[in-house]
Design a protein around this motif. Sequence first.
Motif, mmCIF file in Angstrom:
data_model
loop_
_atom_site.group_PDB
_atom_site.id
_atom_site.type_symbol
_atom_site.label_atom_id
_atom_site.label_comp_id
_atom_site.label_asym_id
_atom_site.label_seq_id
_atom_site.Cartn_x
_atom_site.Cartn_y
_atom_site.Cartn_z
ATOM 1 N N ASN A 73 0.849 -1.194 0.000
ATOM 2 C CA ASN A 73 0.000 0.000 0.000
ATOM 3 C C ASN A 73 0.885 1.244 0.000
ATOM 4 O OD1 ASN A 73 -2.305 1.564 0.136
ATOM 5 N ND2 ASN A 73 -3.163 0.476 1.908
ATOM 6 N N LEU A 74 0.334 2.310 -0.539
ATOM 7 C CA LEU A 74 1.011 3.612 -0.542
ATOM 8 C C LEU A 74 -0.084 4.652 -0.661
ATOM 9 C CD1 LEU A 74 3.798 5.073 -0.676
ATOM 10 C CD2 LEU A 74 3.634 4.906 -3.168
ATOM 11 N N ALA A 75 -0.164 5.561 0.274
ATOM 12 C CA ALA A 75 -1.265 6.534 0.243
ATOM 13 C C ALA A 75 -0.824 7.843 0.877
ATOM 14 C CB ALA A 75 -2.465 5.975 1.005
ATOM 15 N N VAL A 76 -1.275 8.935 0.285
ATOM 16 C CA VAL A 76 -0.952 10.271 0.780
ATOM 17 C C VAL A 76 -2.263 11.049 0.948
ATOM 18 C CG1 VAL A 76 0.216 12.452 0.195
ATOM 19 C CG2 VAL A 76 1.357 10.269 -0.254
ATOM 20 N N HIS A 77 -2.386 11.734 2.057
ATOM 21 C CA HIS A 77 -3.591 12.528 2.344
ATOM 22 C C HIS A 77 -3.855 13.473 1.156
ATOM 23 C CE1 HIS A 77 -6.229 15.490 4.142
ATOM 24 N NE2 HIS A 77 -6.352 14.710 5.203
ATOM 25 N N ARG A 81 -0.905 16.109 -1.615
ATOM 26 C CA ARG A 81 -0.422 15.418 -2.826
ATOM 27 C C ARG A 81 0.385 16.340 -3.734
ATOM 28 N NH1 ARG A 81 -5.745 11.578 -3.773
ATOM 29 N NH2 ARG A 81 -5.382 10.381 -1.866
ATOM 30 N N ARG A 82 1.115 15.735 -4.632
ATOM 31 C CA ARG A 82 1.975 16.399 -5.626
ATOM 32 C C ARG A 82 3.049 17.233 -4.946
ATOM 33 N NH1 ARG A 82 -0.335 15.644 -10.792
ATOM 34 N NH2 ARG A 82 1.769 16.061 -11.592
ATOM 35 N N LYS A 83 3.508 16.756 -3.800
ATOM 36 C CA LYS A 83 4.590 17.426 -3.088
ATOM 37 C C LYS A 83 5.745 16.459 -2.831
ATOM 38 C CE LYS A 83 1.336 20.645 -1.008
ATOM 39 N NZ LYS A 83 1.337 21.399 -2.259
ATOM 40 N N GLY A 84 5.742 15.360 -3.561
ATOM 41 C CA GLY A 84 6.862 14.421 -3.469
ATOM 42 C C GLY A 84 6.811 13.472 -2.281
ATOM 43 N N ILE A 85 5.673 13.430 -1.586
ATOM 44 C CA ILE A 85 5.627 12.610 -0.364
ATOM 45 C C ILE A 85 5.578 11.115 -0.707
ATOM 46 C CG2 ILE A 85 4.267 12.067 1.705
ATOM 47 C CD1 ILE A 85 3.586 15.116 1.793
ATOM 48 N N ALA A 86 4.761 10.728 -1.683
ATOM 49 C CA ALA A 86 4.740 9.309 -2.077
ATOM 50 C C ALA A 86 6.111 8.888 -2.608
ATOM 51 C CB ALA A 86 3.662 9.070 -3.134
ATOM 52 N N SER A 87 6.769 9.791 -3.326
ATOM 53 C CA SER A 87 8.101 9.456 -3.862
ATOM 54 C C SER A 87 9.074 9.172 -2.726
ATOM 55 C CB SER A 87 8.633 10.613 -4.712
ATOM 56 O OG SER A 87 7.751 10.878 -5.773
ATOM 57 N N GLN A 88 9.021 10.005 -1.682
ATOM 58 C CA GLN A 88 9.933 9.786 -0.541
ATOM 59 C C GLN A 88 9.599 8.472 0.163
ATOM 60 O OE1 GLN A 88 10.619 13.627 1.814
ATOM 61 N NE2 GLN A 88 9.147 14.317 0.279
ATOM 62 N N SER A 112 -7.325 1.521 -13.406
ATOM 63 C CA SER A 112 -7.807 2.890 -13.642
ATOM 64 C C SER A 112 -6.937 3.953 -12.961
ATOM 65 C CB SER A 112 -9.235 3.018 -13.091
ATOM 66 O OG SER A 112 -9.226 2.809 -11.687
ATOM 67 N N ASN A 113 -5.936 3.521 -12.204
ATOM 68 C CA ASN A 113 -5.183 4.473 -11.377
ATOM 69 C C ASN A 113 -3.960 5.010 -12.125
ATOM 70 O OD1 ASN A 113 -4.035 5.953 -9.336
ATOM 71 N ND2 ASN A 113 -4.123 4.325 -7.794
ATOM 72 N N GLY A 114 -4.262 5.883 -13.092
ATOM 73 C CA GLY A 114 -3.192 6.413 -13.935
ATOM 74 C C GLY A 114 -2.178 7.228 -13.151
HETATM 75 C C1 LIG Z 1 -0.779 7.971 -5.923
HETATM 76 C C2 LIG Z 1 -0.390 8.807 -4.715
HETATM 77 C C3 LIG Z 1 0.189 7.888 -3.636
HETATM 78 C C4 LIG Z 1 0.692 9.829 -5.147
HETATM 79 O O1 LIG Z 1 1.103 10.565 -4.003
HETATM 80 P P1 LIG Z 1 1.863 11.978 -4.129
HETATM 81 O O2 LIG Z 1 2.519 12.265 -2.838
HETATM 82 O O3 LIG Z 1 0.912 12.980 -4.655
HETATM 83 O O4 LIG Z 1 2.950 11.643 -5.248
HETATM 84 P P2 LIG Z 1 4.263 12.503 -5.594
HETATM 85 O O5 LIG Z 1 4.043 13.937 -5.242
HETATM 86 O O6 LIG Z 1 5.449 11.844 -5.014
HETATM 87 O O7 LIG Z 1 4.269 12.373 -7.179
HETATM 88 C C5 LIG Z 1 5.431 11.998 -7.910
HETATM 89 C C6 LIG Z 1 5.090 11.952 -9.380
HETATM 90 O O8 LIG Z 1 4.064 10.971 -9.629
HETATM 91 C C7 LIG Z 1 3.199 11.434 -10.694
HETATM 92 N N1 LIG Z 1 1.867 11.756 -10.153
HETATM 93 C C8 LIG Z 1 1.476 11.716 -8.859
HETATM 94 N N2 LIG Z 1 0.170 12.043 -8.784
HETATM 95 C C9 LIG Z 1 -0.250 12.309 -10.041
HETATM 96 C C10 LIG Z 1 -1.500 12.697 -10.609
HETATM 97 N N3 LIG Z 1 -2.595 12.898 -9.842
HETATM 98 N N4 LIG Z 1 -1.561 12.862 -11.937
HETATM 99 C C11 LIG Z 1 -0.493 12.652 -12.735
HETATM 100 N N5 LIG Z 1 0.741 12.294 -12.255
HETATM 101 C C12 LIG Z 1 0.850 12.109 -10.936
HETATM 102 C C13 LIG Z 1 3.848 12.725 -11.200
HETATM 103 O O9 LIG Z 1 4.786 12.359 -12.184
HETATM 104 C C14 LIG Z 1 4.534 13.224 -9.936
HETATM 105 O O10 LIG Z 1 5.584 14.126 -10.203
HETATM 106 P P3 LIG Z 1 5.248 15.701 -10.411
HETATM 107 O O11 LIG Z 1 4.333 16.122 -9.302
HETATM 108 O O12 LIG Z 1 6.609 16.350 -10.327
HETATM 109 O O13 LIG Z 1 4.604 15.815 -11.767
HETATM 110 C C15 LIG Z 1 -1.598 9.617 -4.154
HETATM 111 O O14 LIG Z 1 -2.241 10.274 -5.214
HETATM 112 C C16 LIG Z 1 -2.609 8.749 -3.434
HETATM 113 O O15 LIG Z 1 -2.511 8.551 -2.219
HETATM 114 N N6 LIG Z 1 -3.614 8.246 -4.193
HETATM 115 C C17 LIG Z 1 -4.649 7.395 -3.596
HETATM 116 C C18 LIG Z 1 -4.082 6.055 -3.156
HETATM 117 C C19 LIG Z 1 -3.372 5.346 -4.293
HETATM 118 O O16 LIG Z 1 -3.808 5.374 -5.431
HETATM 119 N N7 LIG Z 1 -2.273 4.675 -3.928
HETATM 120 C C20 LIG Z 1 -1.508 3.844 -4.860
HETATM 121 C C21 LIG Z 1 -1.849 2.420 -4.624
HETATM 122 S S1 LIG Z 1 -1.015 1.342 -5.788
#
Ligand SMILES: CC(C)(COP(=O)(O)OP(=O)(O)OC[C@H]1O[C@@H](n2cnc3c(N)ncnc32)[C@H](O)[C@@H]1OP(=O)(O)O)[C@@H](O)C(=O)NCCC(=O)NCCS
Length: 153
Positions: A73-77, A81-88, A112-114
């Motif tokens: 699992n990986l999830a960010v509030h 989002r879009r602040k690099g937290i999932a990447s870290q 569906s989770n593009g």
């Molecule tokens: C998917 C998820 C974990 C991403 O978390 P996040 O902290 O926003 O991700 P990051 O900021 O680290 O994003 C890194 C890169 O991923 C891609 N990305 C992340 N979210 C995106 C979005 N909504 N649309 C397009 N690209 C996206 C981008 O390339 C992004 O880089 P950029 O912001 O410089 O363009 C978050 O949207 C989430 O919690 N979603 C619901 C749960 C989920 O789907 N989890 C994954 C289970 S497999």
Amino acid sequence: MYLVDIGFCGIESLDEIHAIESLCNPTPWDKGWIERDLSLENGLVCYLGARRKKRLVGFGACKRQKKRLYIMNLAVHPDYRRKGIASQLLLALCEIGLTWELKSVALDVRESNGSAQTLYRGFGFRVIGRTRGYYSDGEDSYVMAACLPLVVD
Ligand SMILES: CC(C)(COP(=O)(O)OP(=O)(O)OC[C@H]1O[C@@H](n2cnc3c(N)ncnc32)[C@H](O)[C@@H]1OP(=O)(O)O)[C@@H](O)C(=O)NCCC(=O)NCCS
């Protein structure tokens, strides 16, 4: 980009993890499952939390799956989002895989989770398979995998 404090989560983080899971996942994990995972002390399942000003803003979970790391699992509030937290978190989870001397990492992601797929592709993950009806609502998953250590594209 928000720099976050990333650390291991124990049972004391259960309510916060469950709250984020409920906000982020269309078919959220049951609180009891998370509680069971957090109570395991066999070193096979690990939860990492990302905290900003002490508040949990994201989490990731992983386990050993034979010779590879599996990201459960990986999830960010949504507000963070879009602040690099999932990447870290992803990089930190993969560091655990390296300490376990694992050579690859895999995960399932909704078809569906593009946005998540884009995130994973950016770290070198590629689709290696598809599991029909993987999710409890019937949606298929793509199985994505990468070699460890991750290489940022
Ligand atoms: C998917 C998820 C974990 C991403 O978390 P996040 O902290 O926003 O991700 P990051 O900021 O680290 O994003 C890194 C890169 O991923 C891609 N990305 C992340 N979210 C995106 C979005 N909504 N649309 C397009 N690209 C996206 C981008 O390339 C992004 O880089 P950029 O912001 O410089 O363009 C978050 O949207 C989430 O919690 N979603 C619901 C749960 C989920 O789907 N989890 C994954 C289970 S497999």
